[in-house]
Design a protein around this motif. Structure first.
Motif, mmCIF file in Angstrom:
data_model
loop_
_atom_site.group_PDB
_atom_site.id
_atom_site.type_symbol
_atom_site.label_atom_id
_atom_site.label_comp_id
_atom_site.label_asym_id
_atom_site.label_seq_id
_atom_site.Cartn_x
_atom_site.Cartn_y
_atom_site.Cartn_z
ATOM 1 N N MET A 50 0.810 -1.211 0.000
ATOM 2 C CA MET A 50 0.000 0.000 0.000
ATOM 3 C C MET A 50 0.849 1.269 0.000
ATOM 4 S SD MET A 50 -2.801 -1.304 2.820
ATOM 5 C CE MET A 50 -3.548 0.309 3.087
ATOM 6 N N GLY A 51 2.152 1.126 0.211
ATOM 7 C CA GLY A 51 3.043 2.283 0.250
ATOM 8 C C GLY A 51 3.122 2.954 1.606
ATOM 9 N N LEU A 52 2.495 2.370 2.620
ATOM 10 C CA LEU A 52 2.461 3.016 3.929
ATOM 11 C C LEU A 52 3.806 2.968 4.640
ATOM 12 C CD1 LEU A 52 -1.018 1.902 5.302
ATOM 13 C CD2 LEU A 52 -0.393 4.006 4.126
ATOM 14 N N LEU A 53 4.611 1.935 4.370
ATOM 15 C CA LEU A 53 5.924 1.859 5.010
ATOM 16 C C LEU A 53 6.880 2.910 4.442
ATOM 17 C CD1 LEU A 53 6.461 -2.000 5.327
ATOM 18 C CD2 LEU A 53 5.300 -0.419 6.867
ATOM 19 N N ALA A 54 6.559 3.439 3.264
ATOM 20 C CA ALA A 54 7.385 4.479 2.646
ATOM 21 C C ALA A 54 6.876 5.881 2.977
ATOM 22 C CB ALA A 54 7.415 4.289 1.127
ATOM 23 N N LEU A 55 5.887 5.958 3.861
ATOM 24 C CA LEU A 55 5.231 7.229 4.142
ATOM 25 C C LEU A 55 6.222 8.299 4.595
ATOM 26 C CD1 LEU A 55 2.246 8.325 4.273
ATOM 27 C CD2 LEU A 55 2.389 7.914 6.741
ATOM 28 N N ASN A 56 7.140 7.949 5.497
ATOM 29 C CA ASN A 56 8.079 8.913 6.064
ATOM 30 C C ASN A 56 9.478 8.798 5.479
ATOM 31 O OD1 ASN A 56 6.482 10.383 8.163
ATOM 32 N ND2 ASN A 56 6.155 8.294 8.905
ATOM 33 N N SER A 109 20.196 2.118 0.872
ATOM 34 C CA SER A 109 19.897 0.694 1.001
ATOM 35 C C SER A 109 18.924 0.442 2.149
ATOM 36 C CB SER A 109 21.191 -0.084 1.225
ATOM 37 O OG SER A 109 20.923 -1.443 1.502
ATOM 38 N N TRP A 110 19.177 1.064 3.286
ATOM 39 C CA TRP A 110 18.302 0.884 4.445
ATOM 40 C C TRP A 110 16.883 1.349 4.156
ATOM 41 C CZ3 TRP A 110 21.897 3.050 8.877
ATOM 42 C CH2 TRP A 110 22.751 2.027 9.290
ATOM 43 N N LEU A 111 16.753 2.532 3.580
ATOM 44 C CA LEU A 111 15.426 3.097 3.347
ATOM 45 C C LEU A 111 14.649 2.306 2.295
ATOM 46 C CD1 LEU A 111 16.223 6.911 3.508
ATOM 47 C CD2 LEU A 111 15.002 5.536 5.202
ATOM 48 N N GLY A 117 9.508 -3.425 3.213
ATOM 49 C CA GLY A 117 9.067 -4.300 4.285
ATOM 50 C C GLY A 117 10.074 -5.348 4.704
ATOM 51 N N SER A 118 11.259 -5.332 4.114
ATOM 52 C CA SER A 118 12.263 -6.353 4.439
ATOM 53 C C SER A 118 13.188 -5.927 5.573
ATOM 54 C CB SER A 118 13.098 -6.691 3.197
ATOM 55 O OG SER A 118 13.726 -5.540 2.675
ATOM 56 N N LEU A 119 13.128 -4.674 5.986
ATOM 57 C CA LEU A 119 13.933 -4.195 7.111
ATOM 58 C C LEU A 119 13.000 -3.627 8.179
ATOM 59 C CD1 LEU A 119 16.766 -3.469 8.321
ATOM 60 C CD2 LEU A 119 16.459 -1.204 7.280
ATOM 61 N N LYS A 120 13.100 -4.161 9.379
ATOM 62 C CA LYS A 120 12.318 -3.653 10.515
ATOM 63 C C LYS A 120 13.283 -3.096 11.557
ATOM 64 C CE LYS A 120 10.274 -7.658 10.673
ATOM 65 N NZ LYS A 120 10.519 -8.133 9.309
ATOM 66 N N THR A 121 12.898 -2.022 12.200
ATOM 67 C CA THR A 121 13.775 -1.341 13.146
ATOM 68 C C THR A 121 13.092 -1.190 14.500
ATOM 69 O OG1 THR A 121 13.000 0.882 12.556
ATOM 70 C CG2 THR A 121 14.790 -0.035 11.233
ATOM 71 N N ALA A 122 13.907 -0.871 15.507
ATOM 72 C CA ALA A 122 13.385 -0.601 16.852
ATOM 73 C C ALA A 122 14.307 0.384 17.538
ATOM 74 C CB ALA A 122 13.276 -1.886 17.668
ATOM 75 N N LEU A 123 13.722 1.248 18.364
ATOM 76 C CA LEU A 123 14.486 2.249 19.110
ATOM 77 C C LEU A 123 14.722 1.731 20.519
ATOM 78 C CD1 LEU A 123 15.698 5.132 19.103
ATOM 79 C CD2 LEU A 123 13.480 5.942 19.943
ATOM 80 N N LEU A 165 17.289 -4.117 12.783
ATOM 81 C CA LEU A 165 18.236 -3.042 13.074
ATOM 82 C C LEU A 165 17.776 -2.318 14.332
ATOM 83 C CD1 LEU A 165 20.776 -1.733 11.737
ATOM 84 C CD2 LEU A 165 19.231 -0.083 10.678
ATOM 85 N N LEU A 166 18.683 -2.185 15.301
ATOM 86 C CA LEU A 166 18.379 -1.514 16.561
ATOM 87 C C LEU A 166 19.071 -0.160 16.593
ATOM 88 C CD1 LEU A 166 19.036 -4.524 18.964
ATOM 89 C CD2 LEU A 166 16.794 -3.731 18.164
#
Length: 377
Positions: A50-56, A109-111, A117-123, A165-166
């Motif tokens: 849907m393109g939502l992961l590219a929103l920001n 590459s990260w973005l 949807g192949s890269l998930k991150t956490a703070l 990725l943390l």
């Protein structure tokens, strides 16, 4: 101020709303929350399509480069369905942090991977015993050769066990409670020395405890500038808090709708209980609390769109404080008006209350943000 949505924004709200309506019926959500992962990989792929992961994600890297207003629209819709996927951690925090501070050689590459949807991150920033103080950092990063060695612990990391990725705050100089001397690092979640222990939170979301034991990272793992990462960390968390506030408005709105429906259908003494004036007053108070919270989120969205970080931080603190108070009030009234059923897991009301409770406790509760706001006056 015009609060009406532009045509494109209304289309975005409609698209996300349809996704939530189709995929997040209460029973489907309950079954999903009971799984080991607690969220759906299929739903995650749908969000990417849907393109939502590219929103920001910035436009120069193939994203939509959306404003805080679009994030608000999406998060409010996700809040109505209590969506479990790690959208906040990845598509809001991850996309914004990489976009402004990622190492240039790895940013593209990260973005691209994040948007696909192949890269998930956490703070990973808060630590055991530090409560909500972002500056209370005892995790250390010591220079070693061409990189750094990280040691420490991070607690209650939202979606930390699903992240690839943390983003870790660590102290490169100064005392444990100094704002100076903090640096942000991008750490591979599967790197040697990284231990991640995930568990479900009260509301069904996944969180994790993370231990860093002699974790080696290269110099290009630094996000922003060495020793000057606190301002970047605060800016990132402000965007996360804002997104949570928008999600809370969606959850409160849905909780209010469920309560109004119950008042219309539950009968006592031969009439719907919604005909009793005392309960009508309570319903009006619920509506007032929801609209007050929504207004504060709109205000925060306008301030975040500006370049004045001090004013935007104040606005986010005010919004978080209002969200906490309104969320608690709406939750209490909804449970009271539903009677004993409102306390059970078999009714969706209880899950909305749990989510609002967890949102209030994420990155600082109401009292914490009132204190921060007062310090900025």
């Amino acid at each position: 101020m015009d609060f009406a949505l532009a045509e494109e924004q209304q289309m975005l709200a409609d698209v996300v709303g349809r996704f939530v309506d189709n995929e997040y019926a209460f029973e489907a959500r309950r079954r999903l929350a009971a799984t080991t992962q607690c969220w759906s990989s299929a739903h995650w792929s749908t969000l990417a399509d849907m393109g939502l992961l590219a929103l920001n994600v910035p436009e120069q890297y193939g994203g939509l480069g959306a404003s805080p207003a679009e994030t608000m629209i999406v998060m409010e819709a996700l809040g109505r369905g209590l969506v479990l996927e790690p959208f906040l951690s990845t598509a809001v925090l991850g996309a914004r942090l990489i976009g402004v501070a990622g190492h240039e050689a790895r940013k593209a590459s990260w973005l691209a991977s994040l948007a696909a949807g192949s890269l998930k991150t956490a703070l990973a920033t808060l630590e055991p015993g530090a409560r909500f103080d972002l500056w209370n950092v005892t995790t250390t990063a010591k220079a070693s050769g061409a990189g750094y060695v990280l040691n420490g612990r991070k607690g209650v990391v939202l979606h930390g066990d699903s992240a690839d990725l943390l983003f870790v705050s660590a102290r490169t100089s100064g005392e444990p409670t100094d704002t100076a001397g903090i640096t942000l690092f991008a750490v591979d979640a599967k790197a040697t020395g990284v231990t991640v222990k995930g568990f479900p939170a009260l509301d069904g979301q996944r969180v994790a405890e993370i231990t860093l034991d002699d974790v080696h990272v290269n110099a290009d793992a630094v996000l922003g500038t060495v020793d000057e990462g606190f301002a970047l960390l605060e800016w990132t968390v402000d965007h996360g808090i804002f997104a949570l506030c928008a999600e809370a408005v969606g959850a409160m709105e849905k909780l209010a709708d469920l309560t109004y429906d119950y008042l219309r259908t539950r009968k006592q003494f031969g009439a719907p209980i919604g005909k009793f004036q005392a309960l009508q007053h309570r319903a009006a108070d619920i509506l007032s609390a929801v609209e007050q919270a929504r207004s504060m989120v709109y205000f925060a969205a306008a301030k975040l769109a500006d370049d004045d970080t001090r004013e935007s931080h104040r606005a986010v603190c005010a919004a978080k404080a209002m969200i906490g108070r309104s969320g608690r009030f709406v939750a209490q009234q909804a449970i009271q008006l539903h009677g004993g059923m409102g306390m059970t897991d078999e009714l969706s009301v209880g899950w909305y209350v749990k989510r609002l409770t967890c949102i209030d406790m994420t990155w600082g509760n109401t009292e914490h943000h009132v204190e921060l706001y007062g310090a900025y006056l």
